[in-house]
Design a protein around this motif. Structure first.
Motif, PDB file in Angstrom:
ATOM      1  N   ALA A  62      33.621  13.392 -24.834  1.00 54.54           N
ATOM      2  CA  ALA A  62      32.417  13.975 -24.241  1.00 54.54           C
ATOM      3  C   ALA A  62      32.709  15.345 -23.650  1.00 54.54           C
ATOM      4  CB  ALA A  62      31.851  13.041 -23.176  1.00 54.54           C
ATOM      5  N   ALA A  63      33.872  15.482 -23.024  1.00 59.68           N
ATOM      6  CA  ALA A  63      34.250  16.771 -22.437  1.00 59.68           C
ATOM      7  C   ALA A  63      34.495  17.819 -23.514  1.00 59.68           C
ATOM      8  CB  ALA A  63      35.498  16.607 -21.573  1.00 59.68           C
ATOM      9  N   LEU A  64      35.116  17.419 -24.611  1.00 58.03           N
ATOM     10  CA  LEU A  64      35.383  18.358 -25.705  1.00 58.03           C
ATOM     11  C   LEU A  64      34.086  18.854 -26.343  1.00 58.03           C
ATOM     12  CD1 LEU A  64      38.456  16.628 -27.406  1.00 58.03           C
ATOM     13  CD2 LEU A  64      38.455  18.802 -26.172  1.00 58.03           C
ATOM     14  N   LEU A  65      33.055  18.002 -26.357  1.00 61.85           N
ATOM     15  CA  LEU A  65      31.766  18.413 -26.910  1.00 61.85           C
ATOM     16  C   LEU A  65      31.116  19.509 -26.086  1.00 61.85           C
ATOM     17  CD1 LEU A  65      30.155  15.009 -27.975  1.00 61.85           C
ATOM     18  CD2 LEU A  65      31.069  16.783 -29.477  1.00 61.85           C
ATOM     19  N   GLU A  66      31.532  19.680 -24.843  1.00 60.28           N
ATOM     20  CA  GLU A  66      30.957  20.704 -23.973  1.00 60.28           C
ATOM     21  C   GLU A  66      31.703  22.030 -24.061  1.00 60.28           C
ATOM     22  OE1 GLU A  66      28.300  20.428 -22.200  1.00 60.28           O
ATOM     23  OE2 GLU A  66      27.904  18.269 -22.096  1.00 60.28           O
ATOM     24  N   LEU A  67      32.830  22.064 -24.771  1.00 56.86           N
ATOM     25  CA  LEU A  67      33.617  23.291 -24.885  1.00 56.86           C
ATOM     26  C   LEU A  67      33.132  24.130 -26.061  1.00 56.86           C
ATOM     27  CD1 LEU A  67      37.281  22.033 -24.287  1.00 56.86           C
ATOM     28  CD2 LEU A  67      35.823  23.291 -22.696  1.00 56.86           C
ATOM     29  N   PRO A  68      32.775  25.397 -25.842  1.00 58.47           N
ATOM     30  CA  PRO A  68      32.336  26.251 -26.947  1.00 58.47           C
ATOM     31  C   PRO A  68      33.504  26.671 -27.820  1.00 58.47           C
ATOM     32  CG  PRO A  68      32.507  27.546 -24.951  1.00 58.47           C
ATOM     33  CD  PRO A  68      32.782  26.109 -24.551  1.00 58.47           C
ATOM     34  N   ASN A  69      33.174  27.220 -28.967  1.00 52.84           N
ATOM     35  CA  ASN A  69      34.199  27.714 -29.876  1.00 52.84           C
ATOM     36  C   ASN A  69      34.934  28.906 -29.261  1.00 52.84           C
ATOM     37  OD1 ASN A  69      35.746  27.874 -32.172  1.00 52.84           O
ATOM     38  ND2 ASN A  69      34.035  28.164 -33.574  1.00 52.84           N
ATOM     39  N   VAL A  70      36.129  29.165 -29.748  1.00 44.15           N
ATOM     40  CA  VAL A  70      36.918  30.316 -29.296  1.00 44.15           C
ATOM     41  C   VAL A  70      36.590  31.516 -30.177  1.00 44.15           C
ATOM     42  CG1 VAL A  70      39.247  31.240 -29.042  1.00 44.15           C
ATOM     43  CG2 VAL A  70      38.770  28.861 -28.406  1.00 44.15           C
TER      44      VAL A  70
END
Length: 459
Positions: free
Chosen positions: A100-108
């Protein structure tokens, strides 16, 4: 999404990316979740290994008649089983939190993306068509006034049937919309695109796959489930862009190297609430809740994706070139990138009749009609999009790209304003005339009803 391995190996790059993009994410918490999860997975492996050894020892002890020692081993095995169950349960909880946390991280962002806070820091790459502008009326009437005068755009009646942010197209207005759709599809077929006509409702998993959820739920129209409930696989959403169904068409599949590059185009109506934004433009068809566009979606090998991005920009801008509309191309800065994009070029058409502070020196304004983006493997990881470089090799994540080819309503705005004549008619660009039954000019027609008589538009 970003891979866990990338996050572990490049935490400072991700941290810098979040800062450049203006995202407030507790990255340390994500890293701590991953570290605890890995520690539990390692502990689980140790417990399974010890339990296997103890299980083997029980049989040997019983065979040797050592019942007391065998009973001790049985009790130890039961202790290991109970601890392992606790460790695995906690690891599963952490994995769900981590996902769930990774889904909130935008692309680099790609290294070639300029660093900046917002659209003011985007870098203009080039302008096209301003060296040979057609002669315009002394005062170009905004499309919303012209559309009302010609009775080809009707916002008031759409507000009655549906609400604000929607509109009727009538007569030549509707014909122009249909003409643009078919024209764009024909242009992109020439470029090697395979047509798709996708379903309009899409599942929650599809919206997650392309990055619309969970970040932008408030901008989407949900047609299944409750807005207050947790997402459910049976929930459906109205398509916000054909990118969603087309990209997810191959979700959890493995393509072959010879399938790539795979190029699809799809026309769809699109639906967006654009929460908090529509009120900034109360007239016209620039910012609306339902609009049409032709979407271009590409699936490519990773090594080819940035060459394909440059080619994709050319494929999208070909529409504007053939229509003879002036436009510009921008390299978006870090602060203006979409959530899933690693690099984006915006194509903005010039609308000379719509007042704005940011238009070119001749007045008017810029309208974004296409965003050509390379998502690298960000969407592929979320949707499970892989390919096999060779039939005997392991599958790898491919790269996805897309662009609008283009946003039809905004192109219509530019056409109505740029091809406007002194007498209030609109010249039809030559490229569109075969799609308009040969019509060279949009002349409009008399409105109907008592309100038209009262307004003095009819004797």
């Amino acid at each position: 999404m970003l891979s866990r391995q990338y996050l572990r190996e490049h935490p400072e790059e991700v941290r810098a990316s979040l800062e450049q993009r203006g995202y407030d994410v507790d990255l340390d918490r994500v890293l701590d979740l991953d570290e605890e999860w890995r520690a539990l997975k390692s502990r689980g492996d140790d417990l399974r290994h010890e339990r296997n050894e103890v299980s083997g020892e029980i049989g040997r002890l019983k065979a040797d008649g050592k019942e007391a020692e065998a009973q001790e081993a049985i009790e130890r095995s039961q202790e290991l089983k109970a601890e392992l169950a606790e460790v695995e349960a906690r690891a599963d909880e952490l994995e769900a939190e981590l996902d769930a946390a990774l889904l909130e991280l935008p692309n680099v962002p790609h290294e070639s993306v300029p660093v900046g806070d917002d659209e003011r820091d985007n870098v203009e790459v080039r302008r096209v068509g301003f060296d040979a502008l057609r002669e315009l009326p002394e005062e170009v009437v905004p499309h919303y006034e012209l559309g009302e005068e010609l009775d080809i755009i009707d916002e008031a009646r759409a507000a009655k049937t549906t609400g604000s942010g929607f509109y009727f197209l009538k007569g030549e207005g509707a014909m122009l919309e249909h003409a643009l759709i078919q024209f764009m599809l024909d242009v992109h077929r020439e470029q090697g695109y395979v047509d798709l006509f996708p379903p309009i409702p899409v599942k929650t998993t599809s919206m997650v796959g392309t990055g619309q959820l969970p970040k932008f739920a408030e901008d989407a129209y949900r047609i299944g489930g409750s807005e207050t409930e947790a997402y459910d696989e049976d929930d459906l959403w109205l398509c916000p862009t054909a990118e969603v169904p087309v990209t997810n068409m191959y979700a959890e599949e493995i393509l072959l190297r010879e399938d790539l590059p795979l190029k699809h185009q799809a026309y769809t109506p699109n639906f967006r609430r654009e929460a908090g934004e529509h009120g900034t433009e109360t007239r016209g068809i620039v910012r609306v809740h339902q609009f049409n566009k032709v979407e271009l979606v590409n699936f490519v090998e990773p090594d080819d994706s940035y060459d394909r991005l440059e080619a994709l920009v050319g494929e999208a801008e070909e529409v504007l070139k053939r229509l003879g509309l002036p436009y510009r191309i921008l390299n978006l800065c870090t602060g203006d990138l979409t959530f899933s994009s690693a690099k984006t070029y915006d194509i903005e058409v010039w609308a000379p009749g719509t007042p704005a502070d940011d238009g070119p020196e001749r007045g008017g304004r810029w309208l974004e009609v296409s965003s050509a983006s390379n998502f690298e493997d960000f969407q592929a990881r979320r949707a499970g999009l892989r390919y096999r470089p060779e039939r005997h090799e392991s599958a790898e994540y491919l790269h996805t790209l897309n662009a609008s080819g283009t946003a039809i309503g905004r192109v219509m705005v530019a056409l109505l304003e740029y091809y406007q004549n002194d007498d209030g008619t609109v010249t039809v660009p030559e490229a569109l005339r075969p799609y308009m039954n040969g019509a060279e000019v949009i002349e409009g027609h008399e409105p109907v009803g008592e309100s038209a008589v009262g307004a003095g538009k009819r004797d």
